[in-house]
Structure formats: C-alpha cells, structure tokens
Design a protein around this motif. Structure first.
Motif, short mmCIF file in Angstrom:
data_model
loop_
_atom_site.label_atom_id
_atom_site.label_comp_id
_atom_site.label_asym_id
_atom_site.label_seq_id
_atom_site.Cartn_x
_atom_site.Cartn_y
_atom_site.Cartn_z
N ALA A 70 0.89 -1.14 0.12
CA ALA A 70 -0.05 0.02 0.03
C ALA A 70 0.80 1.45 0.21
O ALA A 70 1.94 0.97 0.31
CB ALA A 70 -0.88 0.00 1.05
N ARG A 71 0.33 2.27 -0.24
CA ARG A 71 1.10 3.67 -0.48
C ARG A 71 0.68 4.62 0.92
O ARG A 71 -0.66 4.82 1.15
CB ARG A 71 0.62 4.21 -1.67
N PRO A 72 1.52 5.24 1.73
CA PRO A 72 1.20 6.13 2.63
C PRO A 72 0.71 7.42 2.10
O PRO A 72 1.08 7.99 1.23
CB PRO A 72 2.48 6.53 3.42
N SER A 74 -1.06 11.15 3.83
CA SER A 74 -1.53 12.08 4.83
C SER A 74 -3.05 12.30 4.82
O SER A 74 -3.72 12.51 4.02
CB SER A 74 -1.02 13.49 4.68
N SER A 84 -5.26 13.83 -0.22
CA SER A 84 -5.00 14.47 -1.51
C SER A 84 -3.65 13.96 -2.16
O SER A 84 -2.67 13.80 -1.28
CB SER A 84 -5.02 16.07 -1.45
N PHE A 85 -3.40 13.73 -3.43
CA PHE A 85 -2.41 13.06 -3.96
C PHE A 85 -1.81 13.46 -5.31
O PHE A 85 -2.85 13.84 -6.08
CB PHE A 85 -2.11 11.63 -3.63
N GLY A 86 -0.58 13.47 -5.72
CA GLY A 86 -0.40 13.80 -7.02
C GLY A 86 0.30 12.48 -7.48
O GLY A 86 0.59 11.54 -6.93
N GLN A 88 2.52 9.85 -9.20
CA GLN A 88 3.79 9.59 -8.98
C GLN A 88 4.11 8.34 -10.07
O GLN A 88 4.97 8.42 -10.87
CB GLN A 88 4.19 9.23 -7.66
N GLY A 89 3.59 7.41 -9.78
CA GLY A 89 3.78 6.08 -10.40
C GLY A 89 2.69 5.09 -10.38
O GLY A 89 1.48 5.44 -10.22
N GLY A 91 1.28 2.93 -8.09
CA GLY A 91 0.46 2.95 -7.05
C GLY A 91 -0.63 3.99 -6.92
O GLY A 91 -1.93 3.85 -6.93
N THR A 92 0.02 5.21 -7.13
CA THR A 92 -1.04 6.56 -7.17
C THR A 92 -1.70 6.61 -8.42
O THR A 92 -3.13 7.04 -8.45
CB THR A 92 -0.18 7.63 -6.84
N VAL A 231 9.25 8.92 3.73
CA VAL A 231 10.00 7.91 2.87
C VAL A 231 9.02 6.97 2.48
O VAL A 231 7.93 6.94 3.15
CB VAL A 231 11.22 7.40 3.84
N PRO A 234 5.91 0.74 3.74
CA PRO A 234 5.16 -0.28 3.35
C PRO A 234 4.13 -0.79 4.44
O PRO A 234 3.10 -1.25 4.07
CB PRO A 234 6.26 -1.34 3.01
#
Ligand SMILES: Cc1cc2nc3c(=O)[nH]c(=O)nc-3n(C[C@H](O)[C@H](O)[C@H](O)COP(=O)(O)OP(=O)(O)OC[C@H]3O[C@@H](n4cnc5c(N)ncnc54)[C@H](O)[C@@H]3O)c2cc1C
Ligand code: FES
Length: 269
Positions: A70-72, A74, A84-86, A88-89, A91-92, A231, A234
């Motif tokens: 999974a991806r962390p 906030s 909210s996320f940008g 990246q790769g 996962g997102t 960082v 996982p």
C-alpha cells in the motif's frame, strides 16, 4: 513456555492499549481532480474520527495489477476522511483511477501527529511533501490559529518529479491559500524568508537540502522546529524495517515512529 505466559488464558487477554486502527475496504465517496492533483473522500470508518495532522493511512487499490504494498497518504481531514495526492507511479495511478463507490483498502490512522505549535507558526513545504502540511493548515485554521506558509518551488528546468512540475505547484498553492497565507519562493531563498518572517515555531516538510537550511536557522535563532519526514512506508507500524533513516544521535530510527520529529534530531546532511 514461561510460567507467566501459561498464567494468561485466552479469557484474560485484552486488546493492546492505543488508538483503534481500521484495516479494510472503504468506498470512495467523491473524487476531484485539479491539474493532476486528486482529492478523494471516503465514507469514513469510525477509527479515523480523532485523527490529527501528521498522521497518515496506507491506501491501495483492489484492482488487478495493483502493487502489493500500500502507499502512505496524509490524512488531510477526517469529516469526511480526505486524502490528496499527486500522480507519481503505478500505485498512485491506480488509486486515482478509482470511481465513486469503488472500495479502496485503507489501513490507519497511523503515526504520531504534530505537537501544538502555538499561535505564530511558519510552515515550509516543498510541493511533493504537501499532504501533511496541508492537514496542519486545516487543523490550525479550525482552531482559530493563523498560519504562514513558505511554498518552495523548483526551477522549471529541474523538477523533482511530476508532482512539483509548474502546473501542479499552482494547484497545490491554490489548495493552501484558503487556509494559510502563502509565499512562493525558490529553494535558495528559504533562509531569507525565515529571517523576514521571524516565526515562533517552524514546521517543515521538504527535500533534505531545504530541511538542512531550516534546521540550521532554527538552531541559530533558538526557534523550535518540527520535521515531517516522507520515505516509503510499506507497513507503517514498525514491522518491515523499510523506513529507516539516520538521526543525529548516530543511530538509525524508523520514520513510521514519527513521521513528525523535532527537526534537531534528524540528520539531513
Ligand atoms: C507519511 C507519508 C505521507 C504521505 N502523504 C502524501 C500525500 O498526502 N500526498 C501525496 O501525493 N503523497 C504522499 N506521500 C507520498 C506517497 O506515498 C508517494 O507518492 C507514493 O508512495 C508513490 O507511490 P507510486 O506507486 O505512485 O509511485 P512509484 O514511483 O511507483 O513509487 C515510488 C517507488 O517508491 C517505492 N515505494 C513508494 N511507496 C512505497 C510503499 N508504501 N512501500 C514500499 N515501497 C514504496 C517503490 O519502490 C515504488 O516503486 C506520503 C508519504 C508518506 C511517507
Ligand atoms: S514502514 Fe515498515 S517499519 Fe516503518
């Protein structure tokens, strides 16, 4: 087996102390996109009700091909539960591809939040590290506290990644402006901005060279500072030992035991 452990039968076992953590699927309620920044709300599990700025959750898609880990992310807000996320790769990308009503897997809340920063706090944030700091701005505004934000950008010819490219920075700044007074500057100007603002406390989430500048300024001026570290996480709970980072006591510590630490403790150089 020790004598002590044979004394404890199943009927006497109690759940460990600490905040409850949710691990399971939650349906996406709403999705909003703005220049490759995705904001998602969820039908919030009760365990997230008291979550605070600095805490995070692990989120993953249930779709075929989703990364194992999974991806962390906030926790931006809890009513409703918001991330909210940008992009990246992979996962997102898969998380962002979710449709309203689709269930994503959530695990949290995890981590320790910010300590109270007092009425005169300055936040230094570099684009890719925006989530934790946006949550802090929301929390301070809800408490009636003013927040100044120094938003560090990179020159267009040296972007750190898609999330800091110009258009996305503009989208992120627009997210901060309703909850803070935002100053935009290039990384090399951070010390001058701190000196001009003279805050009573600083919180920073940025790349290491900027964090090192903030740390040195806080020490020179005797101003308390806090670092939000990011960082790969996982597991988020101290089990996988993947989030190790060196601190100034010459030891390595797990970032998931933060991710908020007094800035004086962390080795940035
Ligand atoms: C506490 C915390 C809060 C965060 N909050 C936000 C936020 O609010 N918004 C936001 O946009 N970003 C946030 N991030 C960053 C976000 O988690 C990364 O952008 C995301 O993990 C990238 O995943 P990806 O698969 O899309 O990108 P990729 O480019 O595929 O991932 C980068 C690479 O890093 C490694 N990696 C990344 N995450 C993990 C993981 N969880 N476990 C193992 N390896 C991993 C993998 O090797 C992966 O291939 C936060 C990170 C942390 C630690
Ligand atoms: S994320 Fe697994 S030990 Fe910190």
């Amino acid at each position: 087996m020790s004598a002590a452990s044979t004394d404890i039968g199943p009927e006497t076992r109690v759940a460990p102390a600490g905040a409850p953590v949710f691990a399971g699927d939650a349906p996406v309620r709403t999705i909003a996109e703005d220049r490759a920044v995705t904001t998602m709300t969820f039908d919030a599990p009760a365990a997230f009700a008291g979550a605070r700025a600095g805490q995070f959750l692990l989120v993953s898609s249930n779709r075929e091909g989703a990364p194992l880990l999974a991806r962390p992310m906030s926790i931006i807000a809890t009513d409703p539960l918001t991330i909210s996320f940008g992009y990246q790769g992979e996962g997102t990308r898969l998380i962002a591809a979710a449709e309203p009503g689709e269930a994503l897997h959530l695990f949290g809340p995890l981590g320790h939040p910010f300590e109270p920063l007092g009425p005169d706090a300055l936040i230094v944030v570099e684009g890719a590290h925006f989530g934790t700091m946006l949550a802090l701005c929301h929390e301070r505004r809800a408490a009636g506290e003013r927040t100044r934000v120094v938003f560090v950008t990179r020159p267009p010819d040296a972007p750190a990644g898609p999330v800091t490219a110009g258009e996305q920075d503009a989208a992120l700044i627009a997210m901060f402006e309703p909850v803070a007074e935002v100053t935009r500057l290039a990384g090399s100007e951070v010390v001058a901005a701190l000196a001009a603002a003279r805050p009573a406390a600083v919180a920073a989430g940025a790349f290491d060279h900027v964090m090192g500048e903030v740390q040195a300024w806080c020490e020179r001026e005797g101003v308390p500072g806090f670092a939000a570290l990011q960082v790969a996480m996982p597991c988020g709970i101290g089990a996988c030992k993947s989030c190790i980072r060196k601190f100034r006591d010459e030891r390595y510590h797990l970032v998931c035991e933060g991710p908020i630490f007094p800035i004086a403790e962390v080795a940035f150089r």
